[in-house]
Scaffold this motif. Structure first.
Motif, PDB file in Angstrom:
ATOM      1  N   THR A 173       3.642 -14.445 -10.335  1.00 27.34           N
ATOM      2  CA  THR A 173       2.821 -15.179  -9.357  1.00 27.34           C
ATOM      3  C   THR A 173       1.533 -14.398  -9.141  1.00 27.34           C
ATOM      4  N   PRO A 174       0.573 -14.519 -10.048  1.00 21.53           N
ATOM      5  CA  PRO A 174      -0.643 -13.689  -9.963  1.00 21.53           C
ATOM      6  C   PRO A 174      -1.461 -13.909  -8.703  1.00 21.53           C
ATOM      7  N   THR A 175      -1.428 -15.116  -8.155  1.00 26.20           N
ATOM      8  CA  THR A 175      -2.188 -15.368  -6.922  1.00 26.20           C
ATOM      9  C   THR A 175      -1.636 -14.554  -5.762  1.00 26.20           C
ATOM     10  N   ARG A 176      -0.303 -14.543  -5.628  1.00 29.46           N
ATOM     11  CA  ARG A 176       0.318 -13.749  -4.572  1.00 29.46           C
ATOM     12  C   ARG A 176       0.080 -12.254  -4.812  1.00 29.46           C
ATOM     13  N   LEU A 177       0.121 -11.833  -6.062  1.00 26.49           N
ATOM     14  CA  LEU A 177      -0.086 -10.424  -6.380  1.00 26.49           C
ATOM     15  C   LEU A 177      -1.505  -9.988  -6.033  1.00 26.49           C
ATOM     16  N   SER A 178      -2.481 -10.848  -6.302  1.00 28.04           N
ATOM     17  CA  SER A 178      -3.868 -10.493  -5.987  1.00 28.04           C
ATOM     18  C   SER A 178      -4.117 -10.486  -4.480  1.00 28.04           C
ATOM     19  N   ALA A 179      -3.306 -11.225  -3.712  1.00 28.02           N
ATOM     20  CA  ALA A 179      -3.476 -11.260  -2.259  1.00 28.02           C
ATOM     21  C   ALA A 179      -2.890 -10.034  -1.579  1.00 28.02           C
ATOM     22  N   VAL A 180      -1.987  -9.326  -2.278  1.00 23.53           N
ATOM     23  CA  VAL A 180      -1.389  -8.120  -1.705  1.00 23.53           C
ATOM     24  C   VAL A 180      -2.449  -7.033  -1.631  1.00 23.53           C
ATOM     25  N   ARG A 181      -2.477  -6.306  -0.542  1.00 22.10           N
ATOM     26  CA  ARG A 181      -3.506  -5.289  -0.336  1.00 22.10           C
ATOM     27  C   ARG A 181      -3.166  -4.010  -1.079  1.00 22.10           C
ATOM     28  N   SER A 182      -3.811  -2.933  -0.728  1.00 23.78           N
ATOM     29  CA  SER A 182      -3.639  -1.676  -1.449  1.00 23.78           C
ATOM     30  C   SER A 182      -2.208  -1.180  -1.328  1.00 23.78           C
ATOM     31  N   SER A 183      -1.792  -0.382  -2.308  1.00 26.40           N
ATOM     32  CA  SER A 183      -0.428   0.130  -2.318  1.00 26.40           C
ATOM     33  C   SER A 183      -0.162   1.028  -1.121  1.00 26.40           C
ATOM     34  N   SER A 184      -1.167   1.763  -0.660  1.00 25.29           N
ATOM     35  CA  SER A 184      -0.962   2.624   0.509  1.00 25.29           C
ATOM     36  C   SER A 184      -0.697   1.799   1.762  1.00 25.29           C
ATOM     37  N   GLU A 185      -1.391   0.664   1.910  1.00 24.64           N
ATOM     38  CA  GLU A 185      -1.142  -0.186   3.078  1.00 24.64           C
ATOM     39  C   GLU A 185       0.235  -0.841   3.003  1.00 24.64           C
ATOM     40  N   GLU A 186       0.630  -1.273   1.808  1.00 17.89           N
ATOM     41  CA  GLU A 186       1.963  -1.865   1.660  1.00 17.89           C
ATOM     42  C   GLU A 186       3.044  -0.821   1.933  1.00 17.89           C
ATOM     43  N   TYR A 187       2.807   0.403   1.517  1.00 11.76           N
ATOM     44  CA  TYR A 187       3.788   1.459   1.785  1.00 11.76           C
ATOM     45  C   TYR A 187       3.872   1.741   3.283  1.00 11.76           C
ATOM     46  N   SER A 188       2.753   1.667   3.980  1.00 11.00           N
ATOM     47  CA  SER A 188       2.773   1.842   5.441  1.00 11.00           C
ATOM     48  C   SER A 188       3.591   0.746   6.106  1.00 11.00           C
ATOM     49  N   ARG A 189       3.490  -0.475   5.613  1.00 15.71           N
ATOM     50  CA  ARG A 189       4.297  -1.574   6.172  1.00 15.71           C
ATOM     51  C   ARG A 189       5.782  -1.337   5.910  1.00 15.71           C
TER      52      ARG A 189
END
Length: 716
Positions: A173-189
């Motif tokens: 799902t490339p659209t969803r993947l491009s909407a995900v923010r930086s890896s550091s922010e996702e790791y913080s979540r």
């Protein structure tokens, strides 16, 4: 317009049945928004399985790898073929079971949704089975673990419990993947989800770390309590101000079958704790949910207690009879509806408000008896006041006929030598001298040379990034411990007087009736070090256009560096080693520090520590050269500490060492630097610098004091 063309635009289209794979992928998008939402579903499954230990491993913010390992009851081998199919669950058998549900999950969509947007593998073992079983899934069905093998689960070694391995999340799902923010922010979540569930489940051990990291970023002990978990995960500042309150509906004491019975337990901070952002952890029937109405009501309770802009910490666990709760109102179970919501919210807010009011006498403030530049009361005056004004106990014993009316003393005049002399226009040294060449002054410093005040834009607030790395937390705590309170107070309340020597980084500031000569270069180095720690993982970027080659920059610095001649390596070998070292760690430099180096070795961006401030880019070659030998790349905490020291050294104002600044070509640069020092550097020191005691040794010197000057003039 042609009538036939108009009709063709609104021609009725046939209704088609969507393909099963498209239906499943759409459903997966409603449940799995980002890696943290997948983790939340799986952590709830671990807790439903009776786990006492949950270990989470993350790579690239959960997009490359998200692994959850527990020691729960495991999954039977017979159930593995339908494990990832939609609506397969062990918690429901009929619709009426929804009114009695007390587990986290019940629809059986989590693993199914994950299998449609990632590569899913499961390793599980029950206590009764002799070995563990491994199975791989794609689009809800079993797939071979390796090419050439059958899709059936394969026996393997493993402990009791289940390990879920999610790889390449959103790969299809490339659209969803491009909407995900930086890896550091996702790791913080992800860390935020783990932290909240660790608070609510203190008897379960949680561990969360990055793949390849030796030390975890979140770790909690087994069989703890909620206050201890809050102290460990949110810090001592929150834990020491916690209040505890439990309450329940009165009808629940007499009728346990009443569908509106409920009970609540809450830990919340008192009036001494103030944060910039509210932390609200809400669990309803042990499920992490959100309730905007309850949150607004609790904010209203604290509005009359805390100053404007301050927020509390609140943890609330609400247990309601499952018959009165509708859990099936949100795909991710983020929201629930329950009966008598308004009444329950009112009861909870009233109870918290009463507890805060009862504790209002315990509010404490830190203060100094004698402020910098102030005057201590004379001993004779204090004795007079103690004789004239009796205490409350003495007043009760004095007869009314013996009381003598007190005469109100007139306010004492402040002596001239104790008046703080500052202009309303904050006049600086530059305004006392005529401008020699007004036509050449095109930078903002030309405006500040006039007697009118400079209209500068208000600087944005530099917020401290949320970070769960123990190394960064340790470095931030060290800054607080080494803070010199009186020096920090001087810098917080100073008035900028002027720059004495731009090349030697000497400036004058005033605080109260005292004048100080400061080395603004040393102050700036400490400021930028602290700003680097403050914004760790969340830097703004300063793009370089065109991007310079990393190798060229290092070559320039190595060639100019005289100390490299003493090394056994040639200058070319030293350059290659430094470039190879930085290229090997370019992903870490980009993720943590926003220092982006492309695959072909071009420096594309640098971390921006302070808006309206640009460092001298002539120092760029020296900066990259020093990153090789001066940064300790082996230890995590030492690595961050030494890197930020080098970054702060690069940000220091001023030219390269040994370079004259008296040429005509550098006049504009001097004026720009003058403006940055006055209007960017010193205001930032006033707001963010925790001054250490070491600056008092030679970088901050008191050169004048108004009362002492008056004594000298009186002798003349």
């Amino acid at each position: 317009m042609d009538e036939s063309a108009s009709k063709s635009e609104f021609e009725t289209l046939p209704i088609r049945r969507l393909h099963e794979s498209l239906i499943n992928r759409i459903a997966a998008g409603e449940i799995i928004h980002r890696p943290a939402s997948a983790l939340k579903e799986l952590v709830e499954n671990c807790l439903d399985a009776g786990s006492t230990s949950i270990k989470v491993t993350v790579k690239d913010g959960g997009l490359k790898l998200l692994q959850i390992q527990d020691n729960g009851c495991g999954i039977r081998k017979a159930d593995l073929p339908i494990l990832a199919e939609r609506f397969t669950t062990s918690k429901l058998s009929s619709f009426s079971d929804l009114s009695r549900i007390s587990t986290y999950g019940f629809r059986g969509e989590a693993l199914a949704s994950i299998s449609h947007v990632s590569r899913l593998s499961v390793i599980t073992k029950t206590k009764r089975e002799a070995c563990a079983w491994k199975a791989s899934y794609s689009d809800g069905t079993l797939t071979p673990v390796k090419p050439g093998l059958t899709a059936d689960p394969k026996p393997c070694a493993g402990n009791d419990g289940t390990t879920i391995i999610i790889e390449d999340l959103f790969y299809n799902t490339p659209t969803r993947l491009s909407a995900v923010r930086s890896s550091s922010e996702e790791y913080s979540r992800i860390l935020d989800v783990i932290t909240k569930y660790a608070i609510h489940n203190p008897r379960v051990s949680f561990v969360c770390k990055k793949a390849g990291s030796a030390s975890p970023d979140v770790t909690t002990p087994l069989n703890s309590e909620v206050p201890q978990a809050i102290r460990l995960l949110y810090g001592h500042a929150v834990a020491k101000e916690l209040l505890h309150k439990t309450l329940e509906n009165e009808t629940s004491r007499h009728n346990k079958d009443d569908p509106v019975t409920w009970s609540a337990e809450s830990f919340f901070t008192n009036a001494n704790y103030q944060a910039k952002k509210m932390v609200f952890l809400l669990f309803i029937n042990h499920r992490l949910v959100e309730s905007p109405r309850l949150k607004r009501a609790l904010e209203g309770v604290y509005n009359g207690i805390l100053p404007k802009g301050a927020s509390p910490f609140i943890y609330l666990s609400l247990d309601i009879d499952p018959k009165a709760v509708d859990v099936n109102v949100h795909p991710t179970k983020r929201e629930v509806h329950f009966l008598n919501e308004e009444e329950i919210i009112t009861r909870i807010c009233d109870a918290i408000q009463s507890e805060l009011a009862a504790q209002s006498h315990s509010r404490t403030f830190e203060y100094q008896t004698l402020l910098t530049g102030g005057l201590a009361p004379r001993e004779q005056d204090s004795k007079k006041q103690s004789k004239v004004r009796p205490s409350n106990d003495e007043r009760e014993e004095i007869d009314e006929n013996d009381m003598v009316p007190l005469q109100q003393e007139p306010p004492k005049r402040t002596a001239s030598q104790h008046k703080v002399r500052t202009s309303q226009h904050d006049r600086t040294l530059d305004s006392m001298f005529p401008v020699a060449h007004p036509s050449t002054q095109t930078l903002p410093v030309a405006k500040s040379s006039q007697s009118t005040p400079l209209n500068t834009t208000t600087a944005r607030e530099i917020k401290e990034s949320q970070c769960f790395l123990t190394s960064i937390r340790s470095l931030r705590q060290a800054l607080v411990k080494q803070k010199h309170r009186q020096l920090t107070e001087i810098l917080e309340n100073h008035t900028f007087v002027g720059i004495v020597d731009l090349h030697r980084c000497l400036s004058l500031i005033q605080n109260s009736t005292k004048l100080y000569l400061v080395n603004h270069g040393a102050l700036a180095e400490e400021l930028f070090y602290q700003l680097g720690l403050r914004q760790f993982g969340n830097f703004s970027r300063m793009k370089l256009d065109p991007p310079p080659p990393l190798k060229t920059l290092v070559e320039i610095a190595v060639t100019a560096e005289e100390s490299t001649s003493e090394s056994k390596l040639t200058k070319a070998q030293i350059t290659e080693r430094i470039v190879a070292l930085l290229m090997q760690r370019r992903e870490m430099l980009s993720e943590y520090f926003s220092l982006k180096i492309s695959e072909d070795g071009m420096v594309e961006s640098l971390p921006l520590l302070l808006r309206n401030y640009t460092p001298n880019l002539d120092k760029l070659p020296s900066f990259f050269m020093r990153l090789g030998p001066q940064v300790d790349w082996q230890s995590e905490e030492e690595c961050f500490d030494t890197f930020f020291r080098e970054l702060a050294y690069f940000y220091i104002p001023g030219p390269l060492p040994g370079v004259s600044n008296a040429t005509k070509e550098s006049k504009a640069e001097q004026e720009a630097e003058h403006w940055q020092v006055q209007h960017a550097l010193f205001p930032a020191m006033r707001r963010y610098l925790n001054a250490p005691k070491t600056l008092l040794e030679r970088d901050v010197v008191q050169v004048a004091n108004l009362p002492d000057l008056y004594k000298i003039f009186e002798r003349c």
